[in-house]
Structure formats: C-alpha cells, structure tokens
Design an enzyme around this catalytic site. Structure first.
Site, PDB file in Angstrom:
ATOM      1  N   HIS A  90       0.820  -1.219   0.000  1.00  0.00           N
ATOM      2  CA  HIS A  90       0.000   0.000   0.000  1.00  0.00           C
ATOM      3  C   HIS A  90       0.854   1.269   0.000  1.00  0.00           C
ATOM      4  O   HIS A  90       0.362   2.331  -0.353  1.00  0.00           O
ATOM      5  CB  HIS A  90      -1.050  -0.018   1.120  1.00  0.00           C
ATOM      6  CG  HIS A  90      -0.566   0.313   2.499  1.00  0.00           C
ATOM      7  ND1 HIS A  90      -0.286  -0.645   3.447  1.00  0.00           N
ATOM      8  CD2 HIS A  90      -0.342   1.489   3.112  1.00  0.00           C
ATOM      9  CE1 HIS A  90       0.084  -0.056   4.572  1.00  0.00           C
ATOM     10  NE2 HIS A  90       0.062   1.229   4.405  1.00  0.00           N
ATOM     11  N   ASP A 226       1.158  -7.664   2.328  1.00  0.00           N
ATOM     12  CA  ASP A 226       1.312  -6.232   2.045  1.00  0.00           C
ATOM     13  C   ASP A 226       2.781  -5.805   1.885  1.00  0.00           C
ATOM     14  O   ASP A 226       3.332  -5.131   2.740  1.00  0.00           O
ATOM     15  CB  ASP A 226       0.632  -5.454   3.184  1.00  0.00           C
ATOM     16  CG  ASP A 226       0.336  -4.012   2.811  1.00  0.00           C
ATOM     17  OD1 ASP A 226       0.892  -3.534   1.806  1.00  0.00           O
ATOM     18  OD2 ASP A 226      -0.453  -3.374   3.528  1.00  0.00           O
ATOM     19  N   SER A 660       4.059   2.173   8.460  1.00  0.00           N
ATOM     20  CA  SER A 660       3.848   1.166   7.435  1.00  0.00           C
ATOM     21  C   SER A 660       5.140   0.939   6.666  1.00  0.00           C
ATOM     22  O   SER A 660       5.779   1.893   6.246  1.00  0.00           O
ATOM     23  CB  SER A 660       2.750   1.588   6.479  1.00  0.00           C
ATOM     24  OG  SER A 660       1.533   1.198   7.013  1.00  0.00           O
TER      25      SER A 660
END
Ligand code: ARG
Ligand code: ASP
Length: 725
Positions: A90, A226, A660
């Site tokens: 992402h 991810d 992230s």
C-alpha cells in the site's frame, strides 16, 4: 487476622513493580539517540541482544543506516548490498498504479523485473536516510525569555532554527530540519540524505498484496501480503543523483539480515521507522472534541460517500478500477476513526484524562512555585476549547463535506485564471500559460471521474452540511438555498449540475482552447464554480483565522502542560509524541483478548487465505498457483517448524500511520517482519495506548520471501539478500 510475612510483601511489591515495568515497556516511540539514556536496559531485560550503538550510531554504521522514510509517509528498509529495499504494497501502490495499463496491469497481475535493466523509475519518489539526530534545544531557545509573547517566541525560534539548519548543511549535500519535541519543550535537528532515483523492482498481484481489501483493513486476523520491492539508485560516487540510466544501485552503509526462524509468543521485537502523529497528552476537552464532534461528523460524511461509490463500483468493472484508490483512501481513515472512537469509549478516556487533570491540580496546589507556573493551564484549556470546538466542527464540515465533492475541489482550481484575467498587469502569455496548465489537468481528472457518482455525493454531502452544519459557519450560498429554493437542496443541486461546465470534458476543453480574458465571466457565472467558491470562502473568511488563533494558544498551553506533567512524574520515562521522525518501538509477540471469551492467536497462515477465499468477491480471489502451493505444502525453506506457512503476526509495539513498511526485528536485530497495520480494537493508540488491546500487525518476512521465490519465481532477488536460517 493473618498478616503476610515481611519478605513476602517485599517479593510481592517487587513483582508488582516488575509487571508494571513490563506494561509500561510496551508503550512508546523512542528517539534512537536517546535509547541508552531512557529505555535501553529495559529493552535488554525484555530480551534485546544488541548494544544501543548497534541500533544507532554516528561513528560507524548501525541499523539506522538500513532504514528510510519512503516517500512522504511510509518506511522502507534495505535488504541487500545493492540498494534493494522492502516496504508495503500500500506504500508502493501509487507507483505500481502509475506503471499499470490495461495491457500491463501490474496492480492486478503483479510485476517482477527480471533484471536491473527492467526496474522502473518513479518520478517524485524519494528515500530519506537519517545521518544524525542532535539535541539543539539550547541553541533554538537562545534569546527566549519567560515573559515574551507567544508571537515573539515563535519568531525567535524560527529565526534560530533557520540559521542553525543553514550552517549545518553548508558545503554538504545533506538536508537539515529542526522539529519541536515534547510539545515544544525540546528541539532536535534531523540531518538527512535524500535519494531521488527509486525504482520499482517487484510487487505481488493485488489479490496477495491487498488481499482482504478494505473489509480486512485495520483488522486482525489478517492475511494481506502487504509488501513491494524497490531499489535505490545513486550516482557513480554512491551519492544521491537525479534519475539517469547511468546511475548505479546504491551501496548502503548497512543492510538488514533476514531471519527465517519465525516468531513465537513472547519473543522480543522492535520496530524501527517513521511514525507520523500521536497526541498522548491531550486534555479531556480535546478527547471530548475528537470523540463527540470531529470524528462523528467525518465518519458520517465519509460513510455517505462510500455507500454511493460502492453502489456504483458493484455495477461496473470500469468504475471499480476508476474508483478503487479513492475508495481505499476514504475508507481507510473512516474505519480508523470508528475504531478510535470505540476504543476511547471502552477506555473511558475522557474520565481518565479528567483523573490526570485532578492529580495535576492537586500536585500544583501543593507548592506555590508550581502553582505560579501551572495554575492557569487547566482553566485556560477549558476556555479555549469552548471557542475552538465549533471551529473544529465547522472545519470538519469544510474538509469532509465541502471538499468531499470532487468537482468542487476541481472547479476551485480555476480561481487563478479568473484572477489573472481580471488583473490588468497580467500578460496574455500568463493567461495562456494558465489555460494550458488547466488543459493538462483535464484528462487526468476525468480519467477517474463518474458524473453520477459525483452528483449523488454532492447532493448527499450538501444536504448534510445544510441541515446539520452550524449556521454560523455555513457557506454563504446556503442562504440562496434557503430563500430561492425554499430549502430544497435536491432542486438546487439539480440546477447546479444542469448548468455547469465542470462535469463535461468537451465543454471545458473548448473553453480553455480558445480562452480569452473575458471568458472569466463564464467561469464566474458557473453554478458549480459558485458553490465551490462559497465553500472555500467560508473557510478562508470565517474559519481559518480564529481556528489558527486557538491552535496557537493551545500549542503554547500544551507546552506548559507537558512540562508540568513531566515535572510532576519525574520517575516516568517520557517519550515525545510521534512527528514523522525516526523512532524505535519495542514490545513482544503477543496474542490478545478483544472481548470476553474471545482470544486472537498471534499468527495467521496460508490455510486461512483459503478459508477466506471467495471467487465472487474481488478482494478474496485466490490464484490457483497459491492454492497449489498450499495444497502441496510446497513452502520451500520458508515454512514454519509447525508445518504451515505463516502469513502475519501481531506484537505489542506501539506504531502509527507512517510506520507502514517499517522493519520488525528480533532480539538480534534481524528482520522478521514488515509492519503494515494495527488491530481495530487498538486504533485509539494515537491518543491513548492500551497495552492489553493495542497490537501492531506485521507481515511474516518468510511469507514475503515465499511469495517472491515460490509464487513469483523471482529467486534472483533472494540471492541478493543475507538470509540467516
Ligand atoms: N490501514 C493501513 C494504514 O493505515 C493500510 C491501509 C491501506 N489498505 C487499504 N485497504 N485501504 O495505512
Ligand atoms: N497502515 C498504517 C500506515 O500506513 C500503519 C498504522 O496506522 O498502523 O502507516
């Protein structure tokens, strides 16, 4: 009555202290240069086997040299001596999307460069290394006196910062930025090196990298693969250079070793990355404002947009692609805010803050010196938040209501050409340039635009804004709706869309192509442009300035309040709120109990992906190849000793947006996972951390390597890495 023997009481007290230390240990995002001074011994007690110098050093290479701020809001880590870098899918999403076409749909199909020549450059993408972090509080606060006004103070601070930054980078290619910490009580300078030639190396297909989509987002148990893979390129001297095909893979000072051993419950872990924002020391009024005003307004307005977009995405594959990125970004914080509000409620956060405030009051009243410094803080909070709350509410309607309408934001970009057209001083070529710029934007805007969706959203949001927004802070054009349209918002919106240029590529292009000065009148008369003007003007004229004034006052109050809290609890180890600077969070691999009678295990497996599979739902499609690998238990060297393929795990490291892509490391500093999310029950951690409920979610590094190697057949990348079995 039986009394407990003395030695037992001591043992009990020691145990209690120890367990409290353990609880405390999990909260916090520590500056790496301050570990030694604050929490390093605690980290060692929990299992860390490195020295503080291994984690952060300015004299020799250390783990910090393997970590970058990826773009403007994620983290990445170096995993090879040739600049190979891992981050989240992402985080790489827009880069991957920008290279995708219908024929080469890397988002859906995945992408793997077969060699360095095939790696794809990404204009605008950066990777920022931290060279050093320095306490410059003394220098920044030079010349500040106690009785100075806030405005005077800020001016001196800004001037000092600028001078220090400038002096620091003189004669180097580094950048320097000084940021406030502990609510402005301390200042640290971050010296960085920014690389700008960052190439896409690989990405799994979305049905791995975004598996579970927005339904699983912010949730545990999770099965999202991810991750994506990039490479940093540098000039011949190994220093940052703009993109050139002659650039070479960057040779980092440090790259991480990767452990294939996997994780067990209670294993020590730490996360090293760039958390964006936390506000752990807000007062009770602030928590009240977030949970009862701004979050509810935003949640409601976002839900309306999501429902409308979703109803269209279901009907057409074309619209689904057009709106997938928009939907994901609206949905992400919509869901976060719901989780945050639930968490704050469950923690009884407002009352907890009130307790802290009561303790603070008691403390300051115990000593005339404290009282002189701090007695005004809490009453002032109360006063300012009274003024601030309606402004913050109005601001939420502006951003989530007004700016939630795509075409309103778009129409507003025509303000500049109107101004230019009206100014006698501006030349014709200025105007032509402005028209060309607008023309260039038309294609991109309409590529992902659907008129029906836009119109329905506009109606839904304006209806809400009109009916529920505070009349003192509504756009002036709402008077028109009240008087001319007798409050019939629908009729008004119908008229706007029936008579606007801004929903029609052809009409807009025609206007821009032969644009004459006097054409500004056509734009000014356009009803959608008028709506957009009114929405923005309401913000600029009625909200912005008083809101900013309150925020300035709050900033200085928080500076004093946080100073007082630290003085009151001198034994507590205080960490500065996250501000997108490099931090270390540590904790341990751990399960949790989301509610009575339910326990969530600390890891998930590939078997769970098959359990979630649903070929009819886009986000739950599983490719045959992945299924076969599971069926044949063909996990290569990446499977766990328990015979399964682990996908993700949770731990008690405090993280937030920006973390992230952060490396999750074991006691020896080896890479064991890539951080990508938090559990929903724990999303209030940005305002109040709860060690029982807050977990960070990481991709098990073995699943990442398994996908690269066994699923995608990109084993040449694995060969670059330093893998410890
Ligand atoms: N919740 C994660 C974070 O805040 C991941 C968001 C991206 N994924 C998505 N399905 N929208 O960034
Ligand atoms: N998903 C977030 C990010 O993109 C991480 C988080 O908020 O926990 O940084």
């Amino acid at each position: 009555m039986k009394t407990t023997p003395y030695y037992k009481r001591i043992a009990f007290a020691l145990l209690l202290m120890l367990s409290m230390m353990q609880l405390q240990a999990k909260e916090g995002m520590w500056l790496p240069n301050m570990l030694e001074q604050l929490v390093f011994s605690d980290m060692q007690q929990m299992g860390l086997r490195l020295t503080a110098d291994d984690i952060y050093s300015i004299n020799h290479s250390s783990l910090k040299d393997a970590i970058v701020l990826f773009g403007g809001g994620c983290t990445g880590e170096l995993v090879s001596a040739q600049g190979l870098m891992l981050t989240n899918h992402h985080c790489g999403y827009s880069a991957i999307q920008s290279h995708s076409t219908l024929d080469a749909d890397y988002l859906s199909k995945g992408f793997w460069a077969a060699n360095q020549g095939e790696e794809l450059p990404n204009a605008g993408l950066t990777a920022t290394f931290v060279i050093r972090i320095e306490d410059v509080s003394k220098e920044v606060l030079m010349g500040i006196t106690a009785n100075m006004s806030e405005a005077q103070r800020s001016k001196i601070v800004a001037t000092n910062c600028e001078a220090i930054e400038k002096k620091t980078i003189e004669g180097t290619h580094y950048k320097a930025k000084i940021k406030p910490f502990y609510s402005g009580n301390e200042y640290y300078m971050i010296v960085t090196e920014v690389f700008t030639d960052i190439r896409l190396v690989g990405a799994p297909p979305s049905n791995i990298g975004k598996f579970g989509g927005d339904t699983d987002n912010w949730m545990w148990p999770r099965h999202t693969g991810d991750f994506s893979v990039f490479r940093i390129y540098a000039g011949k001297d190994n220093e940052p250079a703009p993109y050139s095909k002659d650039n070479q893979p960057y040779v980092p000072k440090k790259s991480l070793s990767i452990s294939l051993k996997g994780v067990k419950k209670n294993d020590f872990t730490f996360v090293y990355g760039f958390p964006g924002t936390t506000q752990e020391n807000l007062c009770s009024q602030a928590i009240n404002l977030t949970s009862n005003i701004t979050n509810p307004v935003s949640i409601e307005l976002r839900r309306k947009r999501l429902d409308i977009i979703d109803s269209y995405m279901k009907t057409s594959e074309f619209i689904r692609i057009q709106y997938s990125a928009k939907y994901a970004s609206i949905s992400n914080y919509w869901k976060k805010m719901i989780g945050e509000n639930n968490g704050l409620k469950r923690l009884d956060a407002i009352n907890k803050k009130k307790e802290t405030e009561a303790t603070f009051n008691k403390w300051l009243n115990s000593n005339p010196d404290y009282s002189a410094q701090y007695k005004d803080v809490l009453p002032f909070f109360e006063n300012i938040y009274k003024k601030y709350a309606p402004l913050a509410g109005a601001y939420s309607y502006f951003t989530e209501g007004g700016l939630g309408v795509e075409s309103c934001k778009f129409a507003y970009t025509y303000t500049n050409i109107i101004t230019l057209s009206k100014q006698k001083e501006s030349s014709n070529s200025d105007i032509i340039k402005a028209a060309e710029k607008l023309t260039a934007a038309v294609g991109g805007y309409f590529k992902n635009y659907n008129l029906n969706i836009d119109k329905e959203i506009c109606l839904a949001l304006m209806q809400d804004y009109y009916e529920k927004g505070n009349p003192a802070f509504q756009p002036a054009i709402f008077v028109n709706i009240r008087e001319k349209y007798k409050g019939d918002v629908k009729k008004y919106i119908e008229d706007v869309y029936a008579n606007t240029l801004f929903t029609d590529t052809l009409k807009l292009n025609k206007l821009l192509k032969n644009y004459k000065r006097s054409d500004y009148k056509k734009i000014e008369k356009d009803p959608l442009y008028q709506l957009s003007q009114s929405i923005y003007n309401n913000y600029y004229n009625n909200i912005m300035q008083p809101k900013q004034q309150c925020e300035n006052q709050l900033d200085s109050l928080y500076r004093i309040y946080v100073r007082g809290l630290r003085q009151m609890q001198q034994d507590k180890k205080w960490w500065p709120d996250a501000n997108l600077t490099l931090r270390v969070a540590y904790g341990k691999v751990d399960d949790f109990f989301p509610r009575d009678g339910v326990r969530y295990n600390y890891f998930t497996t590939l078997q769970g992906i098959l359990e979630k599979e649903d070929p009819a739902i886009y986000d739950y499609v599983v490719e045959k190849k992945l299924k076969d690998l599971q069926k044949n238990k063909d996990f290569g060297r990446y499977g766990d000793a328990d015979g399964s393929m682990h996908v993700a795990f949770i731990a008690s490291n405090q993280t937030t947006g920006g973390n992230s892509g952060s490396p999750v490391m074991n006691a020896k500093g080896e890479l064991i996972g890539i951080n990508f999310d938090r559990n929903w029950e724990g999303t209030m951690s940005d305002l109040m951390y709860d060690p029982d409920q807050c977990r960070n979610i990481s991709l098990d590094i073995r699943y990442c390597l398994f996908v690269i190697d066994k699923f995608a057949g990109a084993g040449h990348l694995i060969k670059e890495m330093n893998i410890v079995e």
